[in-house]
Design an enzyme around this catalytic site. Sequence first.
Site, mmCIF file in Angstrom:
data_model
loop_
_atom_site.group_PDB
_atom_site.id
_atom_site.type_symbol
_atom_site.label_atom_id
_atom_site.label_comp_id
_atom_site.label_asym_id
_atom_site.label_seq_id
_atom_site.Cartn_x
_atom_site.Cartn_y
_atom_site.Cartn_z
ATOM 1 N N SER A 1 2.858 1.485 3.857
ATOM 2 C CA SER A 1 2.834 0.878 2.528
ATOM 3 C C SER A 1 2.375 1.813 1.418
ATOM 4 O O SER A 1 2.747 1.627 0.271
ATOM 5 C CB SER A 1 1.974 -0.382 2.548
ATOM 6 N N HIS B 1 7.561 -3.816 4.113
ATOM 7 C CA HIS B 1 8.285 -3.037 3.094
ATOM 8 C C HIS B 1 9.686 -2.624 3.524
ATOM 9 O O HIS B 1 10.387 -1.941 2.778
ATOM 10 C CB HIS B 1 7.484 -1.791 2.714
ATOM 11 N N LYS C 1 7.539 -9.699 -0.913
ATOM 12 C CA LYS C 1 7.965 -8.387 -1.406
ATOM 13 C C LYS C 1 9.461 -8.447 -1.736
ATOM 14 O O LYS C 1 9.835 -9.080 -2.703
ATOM 15 C CB LYS C 1 7.547 -7.324 -0.403
#
Length: 382
Positions: A176, A204, A236
Amino acid sequence: MRELGKQLQQRRQAGLYRSRKVQDGMQGAEVVLDGKTCLAFCSNDYLGLSHHPKVIKALQQGAEQYGAGSGAAHLINGHSRAHHALEEALAEFSGRPRALLFSTGYMANLGVMSALLQRGDHVFEDRLNHASLIDAGLLSGARLSRYAHAHADNLQQKLQASKPGTRLVATDGVFSMDGDLAPLNELAQVCKQEEASLMVDDAHGIGVLGQHGRGTLEHFGLNMDDVPILMGTLGKALGTFGAFIAGSEDLIETLINQARSYIYTTAPPPAVAAATLVSLQLLKQESWRREKLQELIAQFRQGAAALGLELMPSPTPIQPLMIGDSQRALNCSEALLAKGIYIPAIRPPTVPEGSARLRISFNADHEPRHVEQLLDVLDAIV
Ligand SMILES: *Cc1c(COP(=O)(O)O)cnc(C)c1O
């Protein structure tokens, strides 16, 4: 408690003080922070779906249909038709028999490890894993060993030196704060050889990597046999809120029965699940956002190399610029903001001592001219 003021003061002197900026309005290339419009390169809303009109509409309709909140835990009567439909869609998306929703990624990680591990077991984690995986390992009561970053051989040595018994290996798919990928092919092979289970936190990667946006596993061509436990987040690239674990029937039923952070908490609002279902459809049907991101990343990396800026080996929208000293990183971030660009300084303990950085991240709302603007300002400041 009397020491708090003094500790805060020391924190400030070390350049480690954390504070918030208040944002008005939505995410986007430009945001309003503390009343000031700036160009932001920091969100994890990689596809810009948090403010897509269809996603917002689905949230509104979900609220009309289900109300504002779920009213209870999943195991009481908080598990709505919308939650259930989203779980089925996420299972299909990840190519696994089942998926289970959690309120957050942090809670999903805690839940998995609390359900699968106990005292006497052993968990192995990459040194740069996200804090939620580290905390989950610590809270599980199992022995926690950390192996060298992205180092499958080091993991194998540690596995070979450990006692038999339940052994779980956990890694971020995309790291990350660095943006690089875990060597999942090698890790999966080591886990098979040493009879350990592999868990990947793809917070991610989901939506960003792989031809169909299925994430780091798709990027490497891996399946459930290689990685039995997959965690993905919804806050996200999917632009909403929450997280999921995908895996076998037995894994999911075990979590429903034993994951404390699943059982002892209110189910997230059904409307959020309804909105996520729509953002998942957009993610699957429209690949242009992923393609655009790759173009922005390539433009940035070429431009930065031409300016002599030292980049990290990241193929993802996370493109950190290493600064080192925390106070210096903070000063750079403030100088950027004075020029209308917001990139936060990421400092210890989020990253290791002496590796403070500007964590630049791109999203599909950015345009090539924004990247040019960023490069111009970085050239003047860093
Ligand atoms: C953001 C993040 C989480 C936590 O997810 P939330 O839904 O924000 O709680 C977990 N793991 C990684 C690698 C993350 O980047």
